[in-house]
Design an enzyme around this catalytic site. Structure first.
Site, PDB file in Angstrom:
ATOM      1  N   ASN A 140       5.765  13.206  -1.384  1.00 39.73           N
ATOM      2  CA  ASN A 140       4.643  13.476  -2.307  1.00 39.73           C
ATOM      3  C   ASN A 140       5.128  14.640  -3.169  1.00 39.73           C
ATOM      4  O   ASN A 140       4.805  15.792  -2.936  1.00 39.73           O
ATOM      5  CB  ASN A 140       3.376  13.865  -1.540  1.00 39.73           C
ATOM      6  CG  ASN A 140       2.854  12.692  -0.721  1.00 39.73           C
ATOM      7  OD1 ASN A 140       3.014  11.532  -1.108  1.00 39.73           O
ATOM      8  ND2 ASN A 140       2.241  12.980   0.407  1.00 39.73           N
ATOM      9  N   GLU A 148      -0.252   5.710  -2.252  1.00 39.11           N
ATOM     10  CA  GLU A 148      -1.164   6.810  -1.902  1.00 39.11           C
ATOM     11  C   GLU A 148      -1.377   7.775  -3.067  1.00 39.11           C
ATOM     12  O   GLU A 148      -1.307   8.993  -2.924  1.00 39.11           O
ATOM     13  CB  GLU A 148      -0.646   7.560  -0.664  1.00 39.11           C
ATOM     14  CG  GLU A 148      -0.558   6.669   0.557  1.00 39.11           C
ATOM     15  CD  GLU A 148      -0.210   7.407   1.851  1.00 39.11           C
ATOM     16  OE1 GLU A 148       0.512   8.405   1.778  1.00 39.11           O
ATOM     17  OE2 GLU A 148      -0.671   6.956   2.917  1.00 39.11           O
ATOM     18  N   ARG A 176      -3.320  -4.549   5.291  1.00 36.57           N
ATOM     19  CA  ARG A 176      -2.338  -3.550   4.870  1.00 36.57           C
ATOM     20  C   ARG A 176      -0.924  -3.920   5.339  1.00 36.57           C
ATOM     21  O   ARG A 176       0.059  -3.647   4.653  1.00 36.57           O
ATOM     22  CB  ARG A 176      -2.763  -2.191   5.432  1.00 36.57           C
ATOM     23  CG  ARG A 176      -1.776  -1.097   5.211  1.00 36.57           C
ATOM     24  CD  ARG A 176      -2.365   0.230   5.640  1.00 36.57           C
ATOM     25  NE  ARG A 176      -1.317   1.242   5.723  1.00 36.57           N
ATOM     26  CZ  ARG A 176      -1.523   2.490   6.063  1.00 36.57           C
ATOM     27  NH1 ARG A 176      -2.727   2.926   6.337  1.00 36.57           N
ATOM     28  NH2 ARG A 176      -0.510   3.355   6.134  1.00 36.57           N
ATOM     29  N   ASP A 232       2.476   2.294   9.644  1.00 37.12           N
ATOM     30  CA  ASP A 232       2.781   3.707   9.427  1.00 37.12           C
ATOM     31  C   ASP A 232       3.110   4.456  10.719  1.00 37.12           C
ATOM     32  O   ASP A 232       2.244   5.170  11.249  1.00 37.12           O
ATOM     33  CB  ASP A 232       1.583   4.385   8.735  1.00 37.12           C
ATOM     34  CG  ASP A 232       1.928   5.772   8.229  1.00 37.12           C
ATOM     35  OD1 ASP A 232       3.100   6.128   8.245  1.00 37.12           O
ATOM     36  OD2 ASP A 232       1.005   6.485   7.806  1.00 37.12           O
ATOM     37  N   GLU A 268      13.458   4.053   7.783  1.00 39.82           N
ATOM     38  CA  GLU A 268      12.920   5.412   7.846  1.00 39.82           C
ATOM     39  C   GLU A 268      12.183   5.560   9.176  1.00 39.82           C
ATOM     40  O   GLU A 268      11.167   4.911   9.406  1.00 39.82           O
ATOM     41  CB  GLU A 268      11.963   5.635   6.662  1.00 39.82           C
ATOM     42  CG  GLU A 268      11.273   6.988   6.674  1.00 39.82           C
ATOM     43  CD  GLU A 268      10.320   7.164   5.480  1.00 39.82           C
ATOM     44  OE1 GLU A 268      10.685   6.822   4.336  1.00 39.82           O
ATOM     45  OE2 GLU A 268       9.194   7.639   5.703  1.00 39.82           O
ATOM     46  N   GLU A 288       3.773  12.646  13.876  1.00 43.59           N
ATOM     47  CA  GLU A 288       2.461  12.592  13.222  1.00 43.59           C
ATOM     48  C   GLU A 288       1.444  11.822  14.054  1.00 43.59           C
ATOM     49  O   GLU A 288       0.286  12.203  14.138  1.00 43.59           O
ATOM     50  CB  GLU A 288       2.612  11.926  11.840  1.00 43.59           C
ATOM     51  CG  GLU A 288       1.305  11.738  11.120  1.00 43.59           C
ATOM     52  CD  GLU A 288       1.455  11.050   9.760  1.00 43.59           C
ATOM     53  OE1 GLU A 288       2.598  10.838   9.309  1.00 43.59           O
ATOM     54  OE2 GLU A 288       0.417  10.739   9.154  1.00 43.59           O
TER      55      GLU A 288
HETATM   56  C1  GCV Z   1       4.130  12.098   2.975  1.00 38.88           C
HETATM   57  C2  GCV Z   1       1.353   8.713   5.910  1.00 38.88           C
HETATM   58  C3  GCV Z   1       1.179  10.183   6.144  1.00 38.88           C
HETATM   59  C4  GCV Z   1       1.347  10.983   4.868  1.00 38.88           C
HETATM   60  C5  GCV Z   1       2.725  10.652   4.285  1.00 38.88           C
HETATM   61  C6  GCV Z   1       2.809   9.147   4.043  1.00 38.88           C
HETATM   62  C7  GCV Z   1       4.179   8.730   3.532  1.00 38.88           C
HETATM   63  O1  GCV Z   1       0.306   8.222   5.154  1.00 38.88           O
HETATM   64  O2  GCV Z   1      -0.069  10.421   6.720  1.00 38.88           O
HETATM   65  O3  GCV Z   1       1.232  12.345   5.173  1.00 38.88           O
HETATM   66  O4  GCV Z   1       2.937  11.354   3.089  1.00 38.88           O
HETATM   67  O5  GCV Z   1       2.582   8.478   5.260  1.00 38.88           O
HETATM   68  O6  GCV Z   1       5.002   8.390   4.358  1.00 38.88           O
HETATM   69  O7  GCV Z   1       4.383   8.746   2.343  1.00 38.88           O
END
Ligand code: GCV
Length: 664
Positions: free
Chosen positions: A176, A257, A301, A330, A352, A358
């Site tokens: 991001n 996103e 999704r 995710d 990746e 997380e």
């Molecule tokens: C960096 C998920 C995470 C986000 C992350 C996103 C991504 O949605 O919660 O924090 O953003 O993945 O991998 O781009």
């Protein structure tokens, strides 16, 4: 006199454990060998190899030799009559050879007659940091960014740690991405880091914001086919290479996103990626273009990345690599592999993985991830991929990763990217021995039994986490705000459906799970025919993915003979029992581990065991409101109260580790 005798006896009996109780803070990671010499100041990657050996090698003379004909970054190590020769085609190869030799020394292996030949499986073995310019780290649970004010000593340790496991690239900032990352001032900061990491064979890369030509370039558009835009990127890339001559390339999160991308201008991912690839090409740079895309309108999704990227297969330049998360959603505790990996046959791809946990208990839970990656590679052939990326779990915390055992995931990532056929057990053993001086190899000693149990804890930890969080294919039932604890009921008005757990678990009076079969979202069709039919049938679908692919009736008969509901209860309970067992194993190791690290890990394991109960009770009590079935007698009954749990909040942002987990 008597007192002296007693103390002497205690010292004698406690002998080695006294040495072991010398406190450690974890800052030395797995590189804990004491220096035996002071190295002369030498520069360059070969200089690093020489310095490491001069400082830490205790054996006979070692010669470092450049030799043509060996694979890039590969090396040989041969020793005879006390002399050792490391040969490699590149200086980086010599450095990796030096670390290999030091690893053998640190793990107490024979070094008398070595005949080793190694080469990395992937050319690009890269960490992705989700670090922001203000020092926060997205989903970072180990403090603030190490790159904010790069401390040379810390950078040196970071370089050594990475090189010691073969990691040769690092993306310095969050996907991001702030456009300012490409400002001249910010590039100068990246140059400082690149200069500090270059001696360790590490190239730096940056995540970019696709709208940069507008946001910092003053253009009206970022359309990748617009000549001014192309010129802007060309000039920017030329500037980058003037500042950082060995710059690696860009990582891009586009049209995902809320991040900008080529689709904002009516163009495709291929148009965007190829434009950047063309301007990077003359400098030997690459574009890692992420396939992590999903839109609220889609009915599933899990289908989306495939739907957007498959039509583009074969349309990307050869210096574009499509970077795909291991699973289609995710980084969940368990997902099937992302079907793009087997579908896109004409496009270079890289996986990746996420080292930062997380969705796996952040820096509070011991979850060793190598078994998860091994599971992935049992479906996706390592040779079908171009490279491996890992979202880093590193911050300015003194022990780097927030949890001493989270260091194992950084270590295992590098070792797996070097050689995906190394077993999780081999990696765990070598990490544990180097990091805690705990070895399971000495036979018949109580310590070796305990070490074997600890290795087992590491190996079982991912499955235990799956069990106490979301067994049998459940996914994304996390708290809306922090992805740490359970909140399967989270569904506030106005929040897009695919950001709420009920979208994924679909609990109702009939059963639980997302119908992705041919009668549902048809996600199964994205897999090769054999897997498609396996997953499509509730009776052949692997049970560990059952609710991923099926809406499973509560009374569905499982292979154990139990009903699905009973099995679900049992799995949750198994997870809790395992988490408690981890603590028991660790407690028994107290005499053998330094006090500081012992206490810190013990505290985390207690949190993990409490959190496991939280997960089990919250999920079972909530799902029971749909199943209306009793919790089986042989399962420990919830010790918490659902209403109370539904009110419990952890007030943390996505940049913090929850200090204490569930505290009610
Ligand atoms: C960096 C998920 C995470 C986000 C992350 C996103 C991504 O949605 O919660 O924090 O953003 O993945 O991998 O781009």
């Amino acid at each position: 006199m008597k007192r002296f005798l007693i103390s002497a006896l205690v010292l004698l009996v406690a002998g080695w454990s006294i040495a072991a109780t010398h406190d450690e803070d974890g800052s030395r990671l797995w590189l804990r060998a004491d220096s035996v010499n002071t190295a002369a100041a030498i520069t360059g990657v070969k200089g690093t190899a020489m310095a490491e050996l001069q400082t830490f090698w205790q054996g006979g003379p070692v010669t470092l030799k450049r030799q043509k004909g060996l694979a890039k970054d590969g090396y040989t190590i041969k020793s005879q009559n006390g002399k050792t020769v490391i040969a490699a085609a590149s200086d980086a190869g010599l450095l990796y050879g030096a670390y290999h030799l030091l690893r053998l020394q640190q793990t107490g292996q024979g070094i008398a007659s070595l005949d080793i030949s190694e080469q990395p499986f992937y050319d690009l073995r890269i960490l992705n940091h989700w670090d922001n310019p203000n020092g926060t780290v997205e989903r970072g649970f180990a403090g603030r960014s190490i790159f904010l004010n790069p401390d040379p000593a810390r950078m040196k340790m970071y370089g050594r740690a990475n090189a010691s496991v073969g990691i040769n690239g690092t993306v310095l900032n969050n996907v991001n991405a702030k456009p300012e990352v490409l400002s001249t001032e910010s590039l100068q900061k990246s140059k400082e880091i690149a200069d500090l990491l270059r001696p360790y064979g590490i190239r730096v890369y940056l995540s970019i914001n696709f709208a940069s030509p507008i946001r910092i370039g003053g253009l009206q558009t970022a359309d990748p086919l617009n000549a001014d835009v192309v010129r802007w990127w060309k000039d920017k890339v030329n500037e980058i290479y003037r500042i950082i001559p060995d710059f690696g390339g860009f990582l891009v999160k586009a049209n995902s996103e809320g991040e900008p991308g080529p689709q904002d201008f009516g163009r495709t991912h291929a148009d965007g990626a190829n434009m950047l690839a063309d301007v990077l090409k003359p400098h030997d740079g690459v574009v890692m273009w992420r396939a992590f895309v999903y839109k609220p309108q889609s009915s599933d999704r899990a289908n989306q990345a495939y739907e957007e990227f498959m039509p583009l297969d074969g349309q990307f330049r050869d210096n574009v690599i499509i970077q795909v998360k291991n699973g289609p959603i995710d980084f969940q505790p368990r997902e099937p592999y992302s079907p793009l990996f087997t579908a896109m046959q004409k496009t270079p791809m890289m996986v990746e993985f996420q080292l930062t946990q997380e969705y796996l208990g952040a820096a509070n839970h011991l979850v060793y991830l190598a078994p998860m990656w091994q599971e992935f590679f049992s479906f996706v052939k390592p040779a079908s991929l171009r490279a491996m990326a890992g979202v880093a779990n590193i911050g300015d915390n003194i022990n780097w990763c927030g949890h001493h055992f989270a260091q194992a995931n950084w270590y295992a990532f590098g070792r797996t990217a070097w050689n995906p056929s190394l077993t999780p057990q081999d990696i765990a053993e070598e990490w544990l021995e180097q990091t805690f001086s705990l070895s399971a190899t000495a036979t018949n000693s109580p310590l070796s039994t305990l070490c074997s149990q600890l290795i087992h804890v590491m190996l079982a930890s991912r499955e235990a986490c799956v069990n106490y969080m979301m067994p049998l294919g459940l996914h994304h039932i996390f708290a809306g705000s922090h992805h740490y604890g359970p909140e399967p009921w989270y569904s506030p008005r106005g929040v897009r459906a695919d950001w709420t757990p009920p979208y994924y678990h679909k609990a109702d009076s009939i059963g639980l799970g997302f119908n992705r079969t041919l009668s549902g979202s048809a996600n199964v069709k994205q897999y090769p025919a054999e897997l498609c039919s396996l997953y499509n049938d509730i009776n052949t679908c692997p049970e560990n993915l059952l609710t991923w692919f099926h809406h499973v009736p509560w009374d569905h008969r499982m292979s154990s003979g139990r009903t699905f509901w009973d099995e679900l209860c049992l799995k949750y309970d198994d997870g809790v029992r395992e988490a408690r067992h981890f603590l028991t194993v660790w407690d028994a190791l107290q005499p053998y581990v330094d006090c500081q690290r012992f206490g810190e890990v013990q505290r985390k394991l207690r949190i993990q065991a409490r959190d496991a109960e939280w997960w089990r009770d919250a999920c079972l009590l909530y799902f029971q409101t749909f199943s209306h079935r009793p919790i089986p007698q042989d399962v420990e009954h919830p010790v918490h109260n659902l209403d109370e749990m539904m009110k419990f909040r952890i007030p943390i942002s996505m940049y913090e580790n929850p200090e204490s987990g569930y505290t009610k």
